[in-house]
Scaffold this motif. Structure first.
Motif, PDB file in Angstrom:
ATOM      1  N   PRO A  11      40.146  36.758 -39.537  1.00 41.12           N
ATOM      2  CA  PRO A  11      40.990  35.790 -40.259  1.00 41.12           C
ATOM      3  C   PRO A  11      42.490  35.945 -39.961  1.00 41.12           C
ATOM      4  CG  PRO A  11      39.325  36.671 -41.725  1.00 41.12           C
ATOM      5  CD  PRO A  11      39.252  37.476 -40.453  1.00 41.12           C
ATOM      6  N   SER A  12      42.973  37.180 -39.892  1.00 40.78           N
ATOM      7  CA  SER A  12      44.399  37.345 -39.605  1.00 40.78           C
ATOM      8  C   SER A  12      44.719  37.003 -38.155  1.00 40.78           C
ATOM      9  CB  SER A  12      44.886  38.748 -39.960  1.00 40.78           C
ATOM     10  OG  SER A  12      44.145  39.732 -39.301  1.00 40.78           O
ATOM     11  N   LEU A  13      43.781  37.262 -37.239  1.00 38.07           N
ATOM     12  CA  LEU A  13      43.972  36.859 -35.847  1.00 38.07           C
ATOM     13  C   LEU A  13      44.032  35.333 -35.740  1.00 38.07           C
ATOM     14  CD1 LEU A  13      41.548  39.301 -33.999  1.00 38.07           C
ATOM     15  CD2 LEU A  13      44.052  39.307 -33.881  1.00 38.07           C
ATOM     16  N   ARG A  14      43.161  34.644 -36.464  1.00 35.93           N
ATOM     17  CA  ARG A  14      43.163  33.172 -36.440  1.00 35.93           C
ATOM     18  C   ARG A  14      44.455  32.627 -37.025  1.00 35.93           C
ATOM     19  NH1 ARG A  14      38.703  30.057 -38.795  1.00 35.93           N
ATOM     20  NH2 ARG A  14      39.298  28.529 -37.243  1.00 35.93           N
ATOM     21  N   ARG A  15      44.911  33.223 -38.106  1.00 35.78           N
ATOM     22  CA  ARG A  15      46.150  32.763 -38.753  1.00 35.78           C
ATOM     23  C   ARG A  15      47.335  32.912 -37.805  1.00 35.78           C
ATOM     24  NH1 ARG A  15      45.374  35.201 -43.381  1.00 35.78           N
ATOM     25  NH2 ARG A  15      46.198  37.163 -42.641  1.00 35.78           N
ATOM     26  N   TYR A  16      47.430  34.054 -37.162  1.00 37.98           N
ATOM     27  CA  TYR A  16      48.535  34.305 -36.232  1.00 37.98           C
ATOM     28  C   TYR A  16      48.431  33.389 -35.010  1.00 37.98           C
ATOM     29  CZ  TYR A  16      51.678  36.876 -33.120  1.00 37.98           C
ATOM     30  OH  TYR A  16      52.684  37.229 -32.253  1.00 37.98           O
ATOM     31  N   ASP A  29      40.515  29.143 -29.365  1.00 38.66           N
ATOM     32  CA  ASP A  29      40.313  29.627 -27.990  1.00 38.66           C
ATOM     33  C   ASP A  29      41.029  30.949 -27.767  1.00 38.66           C
ATOM     34  OD1 ASP A  29      38.765  27.451 -27.360  1.00 38.66           O
ATOM     35  OD2 ASP A  29      40.365  26.365 -26.303  1.00 38.66           O
ATOM     36  N   LEU A  30      42.255  31.062 -28.302  1.00 35.15           N
ATOM     37  CA  LEU A  30      43.022  32.302 -28.147  1.00 35.15           C
ATOM     38  C   LEU A  30      42.338  33.459 -28.861  1.00 35.15           C
ATOM     39  CD1 LEU A  30      45.525  33.817 -27.145  1.00 35.15           C
ATOM     40  CD2 LEU A  30      46.741  32.970 -29.176  1.00 35.15           C
ATOM     41  N   VAL A  31      41.823  33.223 -30.045  1.00 30.63           N
ATOM     42  CA  VAL A  31      41.104  34.273 -30.779  1.00 30.63           C
ATOM     43  C   VAL A  31      39.852  34.682 -30.003  1.00 30.63           C
ATOM     44  CG1 VAL A  31      39.798  34.804 -32.881  1.00 30.63           C
ATOM     45  CG2 VAL A  31      41.993  33.630 -33.045  1.00 30.63           C
ATOM     46  N   GLN A  32      39.114  33.700 -29.490  1.00 31.44           N
ATOM     47  CA  GLN A  32      37.912  34.009 -28.703  1.00 31.44           C
ATOM     48  C   GLN A  32      38.271  34.853 -27.485  1.00 31.44           C
ATOM     49  OE1 GLN A  32      34.724  33.285 -29.377  1.00 31.44           O
ATOM     50  NE2 GLN A  32      33.987  34.239 -27.504  1.00 31.44           N
ATOM     51  N   GLN A 110      61.166  35.132 -31.090  1.00 27.00           N
ATOM     52  CA  GLN A 110      61.561  35.183 -32.499  1.00 27.00           C
ATOM     53  C   GLN A 110      60.402  34.769 -33.397  1.00 27.00           C
ATOM     54  OE1 GLN A 110      65.113  32.867 -33.184  1.00 27.00           O
ATOM     55  NE2 GLN A 110      66.273  33.974 -31.628  1.00 27.00           N
ATOM     56  N   ARG A 111      59.664  33.727 -32.992  1.00 30.37           N
ATOM     57  CA  ARG A 111      58.534  33.254 -33.791  1.00 30.37           C
ATOM     58  C   ARG A 111      57.482  34.353 -33.926  1.00 30.37           C
ATOM     59  NH1 ARG A 111      57.086  28.787 -31.032  1.00 30.37           N
ATOM     60  NH2 ARG A 111      55.346  29.745 -29.959  1.00 30.37           N
ATOM     61  N   ALA A 112      57.199  35.061 -32.838  1.00 29.18           N
ATOM     62  CA  ALA A 112      56.186  36.120 -32.882  1.00 29.18           C
ATOM     63  C   ALA A 112      56.574  37.207 -33.877  1.00 29.18           C
ATOM     64  CB  ALA A 112      55.987  36.711 -31.494  1.00 29.18           C
ATOM     65  N   VAL A 113      57.827  37.644 -33.831  1.00 27.85           N
ATOM     66  CA  VAL A 113      58.283  38.691 -34.755  1.00 27.85           C
ATOM     67  C   VAL A 113      58.216  38.197 -36.196  1.00 27.85           C
ATOM     68  CG1 VAL A 113      60.293  40.024 -35.492  1.00 27.85           C
ATOM     69  CG2 VAL A 113      59.712  39.906 -33.076  1.00 27.85           C
ATOM     70  N   LEU A 114      58.712  36.990 -36.449  1.00 24.39           N
ATOM     71  CA  LEU A 114      58.718  36.441 -37.800  1.00 24.39           C
ATOM     72  C   LEU A 114      57.300  36.328 -38.354  1.00 24.39           C
ATOM     73  CD1 LEU A 114      60.410  35.153 -40.095  1.00 24.39           C
ATOM     74  CD2 LEU A 114      59.971  32.954 -38.992  1.00 24.39           C
ATOM     75  N   LEU A 115      56.382  35.844 -37.561  1.00 26.06           N
ATOM     76  CA  LEU A 115      55.008  35.669 -38.026  1.00 26.06           C
ATOM     77  C   LEU A 115      54.313  37.005 -38.286  1.00 26.06           C
ATOM     78  CD1 LEU A 115      53.936  32.734 -35.715  1.00 26.06           C
ATOM     79  CD2 LEU A 115      54.412  32.620 -38.161  1.00 26.06           C
ATOM     80  N   LEU A 116      54.537  37.970 -37.410  1.00 27.62           N
ATOM     81  CA  LEU A 116      53.891  39.270 -37.607  1.00 27.62           C
ATOM     82  C   LEU A 116      54.423  39.985 -38.840  1.00 27.62           C
ATOM     83  CD1 LEU A 116      53.656  40.499 -33.918  1.00 27.62           C
ATOM     84  CD2 LEU A 116      51.758  39.855 -35.419  1.00 27.62           C
TER      85      LEU A 116
END
Length: 169
Positions: A11-16, A29-32, A110-116
């Motif tokens: 679930p957290s992988l899908r959310r990110y 697709d990215l999660v898979q 920046q988006r990656a850091v903010l989301l994580l």
């Protein structure tokens, strides 16, 4: 590693992934791809280390590779250029749509850091490990991302309240 250990992290992988890509199909697709790579490369994970952080590292690297390999898109329409043609949402979803649009306008680093940090609640040290950058860079990117997101939200059409943005702080 038992592949069943990956299941609680999906679930957290899908959310990110959804927040990174902005598209449900691309996110799935990215999660898979991430889970397949994790299963193939499980020997690279050190027993006793944070599996969740390792999975986010795999996903981040997978996403970066996909972006490098992606062919140039033939037609790109900026939502701001077509805003006069769009009908406003009829519900409270307009704030979430504004937030998602503004998140997608942030630079990818920046988006990656903010989301994580904000969405996945990882520590600065975990984010630094996931992205392969120093903790100071995490803090700097996070500060710039929050400031830029605030500026983008302030430029967005006015909506009732900014509770979603306040949650990110």
């Amino acid at each position: 590693m038992d592949p069943r250990a990956l299941v609680p992290h999906i679930p957290s992988l899908r959310r990110y992934a959804r927040a990174l890509t902005g598209d449900a199909w691309a996110a799935d697709d990215l999660v898979q791809d991430t889970l397949e790579r994790a299963c193939r490369k499980w020997r690279l994970w050190s027993l006793g280390t944070d599996l969740r952080a390792w999975l986010f590292t795999v996903m981040h690297n997978q996403f970066a590779s996909q972006m490098r390999r992606a062919p140039a898109r033939a037609v790109v329409v900026d939502i701001d250029d077509a805003v006069h043609e769009l009908r406003a949402p009829d519900s409270q979803r307009d704030q979430a749509i504004d937030l998602q649009r503004c998140l997608l306008l942030l630079p990818e680093d920046q988006r990656a850091v903010l989301l994580l940090v904000a969405l996945e609640d990882l520590s600065y040290a975990q984010v630094a490990k996931v992205l392969g950058i120093p903790a100071g860079t995490v803090m700097s990117r996070l500060s710039r991302a929050r400031a830029r997101l605030q500026a983008l939200m302030d430029e967005a059409p006015p909506v009732a309240g900014r509770a979603a943005l306040r949650r990110l702080k």
